[in-house]
Design an enzyme around this catalytic site. Structure first.
Site, PDB file in Angstrom:
ATOM      1  N   GLU A  81       0.699  -1.020   0.155  1.00 44.25           N
ATOM      2  CA  GLU A  81       0.077   0.116  -0.225  1.00 44.25           C
ATOM      3  C   GLU A  81       1.325   1.073  -0.198  1.00 44.25           C
ATOM      4  OE1 GLU A  81      -3.409  -0.024   2.955  1.00 44.25           O
ATOM      5  OE2 GLU A  81      -3.311   2.146   2.651  1.00 44.25           O
ATOM      6  N   LYS A 258      -8.099  -0.876  11.046  1.00 52.40           N
ATOM      7  CA  LYS A 258      -7.098  -1.233  10.372  1.00 52.40           C
ATOM      8  C   LYS A 258      -5.670  -0.068   9.760  1.00 52.40           C
ATOM      9  CE  LYS A 258      -6.463  -1.209   5.834  1.00 52.40           C
ATOM     10  NZ  LYS A 258      -5.207   0.029   5.027  1.00 52.40           N
ATOM     11  N   ASP A 274       3.516 -14.544  11.503  1.00 47.01           N
ATOM     12  CA  ASP A 274       1.693 -14.638  11.404  1.00 47.01           C
ATOM     13  C   ASP A 274       1.342 -13.847  11.523  1.00 47.01           C
ATOM     14  OD1 ASP A 274      -0.705 -16.159  11.080  1.00 47.01           O
ATOM     15  OD2 ASP A 274      -0.273 -18.255  11.932  1.00 47.01           O
ATOM     16  N   HIS A 371      -2.806  10.502   1.010  1.00 39.94           N
ATOM     17  CA  HIS A 371      -2.278   9.617   0.657  1.00 39.94           C
ATOM     18  C   HIS A 371      -2.723   9.051  -1.306  1.00 39.94           C
ATOM     19  CE1 HIS A 371      -4.467   5.446   1.539  1.00 39.94           C
ATOM     20  NE2 HIS A 371      -4.590   5.294   0.591  1.00 39.94           N
TER      21      HIS A 371
HETATM   22  P1  NAD Z   1       8.020 -23.804  15.839  1.00 40.01           P
HETATM   23  O1  NAD Z   1       7.171 -25.117  15.782  1.00 40.01           O
HETATM   24  O2  NAD Z   1       8.683 -23.663  15.028  1.00 40.01           O
HETATM   25  O3  NAD Z   1       8.400 -23.521  17.332  1.00 40.01           O
HETATM   26  C1  NAD Z   1       9.797 -22.884  17.992  1.00 40.01           C
HETATM   27  C2  NAD Z   1      11.010 -23.213  18.424  1.00 40.01           C
HETATM   28  O4  NAD Z   1      11.809 -23.051  18.866  1.00 40.01           O
HETATM   29  C3  NAD Z   1      10.668 -24.923  19.695  1.00 40.01           C
HETATM   30  O5  NAD Z   1      11.484 -25.805  18.881  1.00 40.01           O
HETATM   31  C4  NAD Z   1      11.334 -23.977  20.104  1.00 40.01           C
HETATM   32  O6  NAD Z   1      12.256 -25.255  21.142  1.00 40.01           O
HETATM   33  C5  NAD Z   1      12.941 -22.901  19.584  1.00 40.01           C
HETATM   34  N1  NAD Z   1      13.300 -22.450  20.493  1.00 40.01           N
HETATM   35  C6  NAD Z   1      14.466 -21.965  19.859  1.00 40.01           C
HETATM   36  N2  NAD Z   1      14.896 -20.826  20.731  1.00 40.01           N
HETATM   37  C7  NAD Z   1      13.977 -20.469  21.252  1.00 40.01           C
HETATM   38  C8  NAD Z   1      13.673 -19.633  22.289  1.00 40.01           C
HETATM   39  N3  NAD Z   1      14.569 -18.215  22.588  1.00 40.01           N
HETATM   40  N4  NAD Z   1      12.594 -19.377  22.735  1.00 40.01           N
HETATM   41  C9  NAD Z   1      11.275 -20.302  22.459  1.00 40.01           C
HETATM   42  N5  NAD Z   1      12.155 -20.830  21.089  1.00 40.01           N
HETATM   43  C10 NAD Z   1      13.414 -21.758  21.145  1.00 40.01           C
HETATM   44  O7  NAD Z   1       6.473 -22.233  16.168  1.00 40.01           O
HETATM   45  P2  NAD Z   1       5.729 -21.996  17.101  1.00 40.01           P
HETATM   46  O8  NAD Z   1       6.384 -20.943  17.572  1.00 40.01           O
HETATM   47  O9  NAD Z   1       5.471 -22.897  18.355  1.00 40.01           O
HETATM   48  O10 NAD Z   1       4.420 -21.741  16.190  1.00 40.01           O
HETATM   49  C11 NAD Z   1       4.906 -20.891  15.062  1.00 40.01           C
HETATM   50  C12 NAD Z   1       4.044 -21.474  14.115  1.00 40.01           C
HETATM   51  O11 NAD Z   1       2.447 -22.374  14.015  1.00 40.01           O
HETATM   52  C13 NAD Z   1       3.542 -20.634  13.139  1.00 40.01           C
HETATM   53  O12 NAD Z   1       3.783 -20.621  11.817  1.00 40.01           O
HETATM   54  C14 NAD Z   1       2.089 -20.412  12.481  1.00 40.01           C
HETATM   55  O13 NAD Z   1       1.816 -19.758  11.493  1.00 40.01           O
HETATM   56  C15 NAD Z   1       2.302 -21.456  13.334  1.00 40.01           C
HETATM   57  N6  NAD Z   1       0.228 -21.522  13.678  1.00 40.01           N
HETATM   58  C16 NAD Z   1      -0.029 -20.626  14.374  1.00 40.01           C
HETATM   59  C17 NAD Z   1      -1.941 -21.229  14.709  1.00 40.01           C
HETATM   60  C18 NAD Z   1      -2.340 -19.652  15.249  1.00 40.01           C
HETATM   61  O14 NAD Z   1      -2.279 -18.795  15.580  1.00 40.01           O
HETATM   62  N7  NAD Z   1      -3.618 -20.056  15.411  1.00 40.01           N
HETATM   63  C19 NAD Z   1      -1.984 -22.098  14.746  1.00 40.01           C
HETATM   64  C20 NAD Z   1      -0.855 -23.221  14.811  1.00 40.01           C
HETATM   65  C21 NAD Z   1      -0.288 -23.088  13.827  1.00 40.01           C
END
Ligand code: NAD
Length: 435
Positions: A81, A258, A274, A371
């Site tokens: 945008e 928005k 996300d 804008h």
């Molecule tokens: P992920 O599954 O990749 O997990 C994070 C990883 O980072 C873990 O394995 C952890 O061990 C590691 N890690 C390394 N250093 C870390 C630190 N300093 N702090 C925390 N963890 C650390 O990611 P996630 O955050 O569990 O999930 C995010 C994903 O889930 C996004 O892609 C999102 O789109 C998706 N998702 C979202 C929804 C929703 O919002 N409703 C639902 C399902 C999935």
């Protein structure tokens, strides 16, 4: 930093990249990667999604002049945008000159939900949850989230909520609170909930119907505040009035919010976060009092204008594609973020700044001025003007907008046709003169 980047928008892309490299905002390998077009191999996208057929490219820009909690930031924003980055930079400059931005994170825990659709024995459920939650939390931390615990996070607590069903039964929802440290945490909390489901079912003999995180994370909020000192009293009143409009009217609140997300989403996209999850969280929090309202508020404090944004902005500096997408990593390096809390607080600050810029424009010169002036660039492009015609068309469109206070693609096409006719007549006349 502000001064060192003045005139940045007038440079060519290659000059901008060289300047950012010279000033230390871009590492040399990042500058080289961008100078060469920033192409990402399709094999990487194949790992992210099913049925990949290519990339949808979005412009990546930077907004200068941001000072948040006393620290200078260059904000990477991936957005299509037209006016967003220009407005962010302009408003950030104004804030720098007449005030400051401060931020904070309130709470650390995200929420997972374990649902029991129809509770058979509520008293028994309450008793067993209360007696067992400590051991459940302990085993979830030991078995599912030991890595998170080592990093200082993990499952913290549980709480049973109940909802009355239309059929007279009770729905039970067990909330699981987990500190994901620097991850957004969706996958880890979903795994924790699935693990706890087995324990809950075994101990309570209730039937767990589903497990999933909630994006309404009111237990991990991000707040940003802008304080503008000694700006015109008239402007303070105007912005407070605009704020009241958005607080009271859901129709206005939707557009206000928005505008706030105009500042936040581009950072989320640029850092591989996300944005759907954050959008869901922000809008649901905006309706927390039972009616959709504005996610920002502005008020007068003596001679000062104060604005506040508060919402769940659950982001990660690890997890998802944040560490896998080269552009996400590059954006994180531009920002210099060290943890998820810092990234979330930057996003909150830019969202509130964007809101201030919009409210100032709306209550003074109007939306058209800023804008639409930038929109003229898109209209020139869409009208099919050539490289030679574009500057002439741009000038004429600016004059048209100034005169008429409105502009459309049809106007651009009509004016372009006039330019072409004039040029054709001109060359015919000069040809005749020559002969
Ligand atoms: P992920 O599954 O990749 O997990 C994070 C990883 O980072 C873990 O394995 C952890 O061990 C590691 N890690 C390394 N250093 C870390 C630190 N300093 N702090 C925390 N963890 C650390 O990611 P996630 O955050 O569990 O999930 C995010 C994903 O889930 C996004 O892609 C999102 O789109 C998706 N998702 C979202 C929804 C929703 O919002 N409703 C639902 C399902 C999935």
């Amino acid at each position: 930093m502000s001064g060192r980047l003045s005139g940045f928008s007038k440079l060519t892309i290659q000059q901008r990249l060289s300047q950012l490299e010279e000033l230390g905002f871009l590492q040399s390998q990042d500058a080289l990667f961008l100078k060469n077009g920033g192409n990402i191999p399709s094999e990487l996208g194949e790992k992210f999604i099913e049925n990949m057929i290519g990339y949808f490219q979005m412009p990546l820009g930077v907004a200068p002049h941001f000072k948040i909690d006393g620290k200078d930031y260059l904000i990477p924003m991936a957005v299509e945008e037209t006016s967003i980055i220009a407005a962010a930079a302009k408003t950030a400059k104004w804030i720098n000159e007449s005030g400051f931005i401060e931020t904070q994170q309130i709470g650390t825990d995200i929420i997972g939900q374990i649902q029991i659709s129809k509770v058979q024995d509520l008293n028994k459920l309450k008793k067993i949850v209360s007696e067992n939650q400590k051991t459940w939390i302990q085993s979830a931390n030991e078995i599912v989230a030991p890595g998170l615990v080592r990093r200082g996070g993990g499952v913290r607590s549980m709480k049973l909520r109940t909802l009355a069903r239309p059929d007279g039964n009770t729905m039970g929802i067990l909330h699981v609170y987990l500190d994901p440290v620097d991850a957004m945490g969706a996958n880890i909390i979903n795994q924790v909930c699935e693990f706890l489901k087995l324990k809950v079912e075994a101990e309570t003999h209730e039937n767990v119907t589903m497990c999933i995180l909630s994006n309404l994370v009111d237990s991990r909020l991000t707040r940003s505040k802008i304080i503008l000192e000694k700006i015109s009293s008239d402007l303070i009143d105007k912005i407070c009035e605009a704020s009241l409009f958005a607080e009271l009217d859901p129709y206005r609140a939707a557009t206000n919010n928005k505008g706030v997300m105009n500042g936040i989403d581009p950072i989320l996209v640029a850092t591989g976060n996300d944005w759907r999850a954050v959008e869901a969280g922000v809008h649901s929090y905006a309706a927390k009092d039972g009616r959709y309202s504005s996610i920002t508020k502005w008020w007068r404090d003596g001679n000062n204008l104060v604005g506040q944004f508060e919402a769940p902005l659950v982001v990660g500096t690890v997890g998802g594609v944040t560490r896998l997408h080269p552009m996400a990593q590059l954006s994180m390096r531009i920002l210099g973020v060290e943890n998820a809390s810092q990234l979330s607080r930057i996003a909150a600050a830019v969202g509130l700044t964007q809101n201030l810029g919009a409210l100032r424009a709306l209550t003074t010169v109007g939306i058209i001025e800023g804008h639409m002036k930038l929109h003229i660039k898109n209209l020139s492009l869409a009208s099919g003007a050539t490289e030679v015609e574009t500057p002439i068309l741009y000038q004429k469109l600016e004059a048209f907008l100034c005169r008429e206070k409105r502009i459309s693609l049809q106007n651009a096409v009509d004016i372009l046709n006039e330019i072409r006719e004039e040029r054709a007549n001109h060359s015919k006349n000069s040809n005749e003169k020559c002969h």
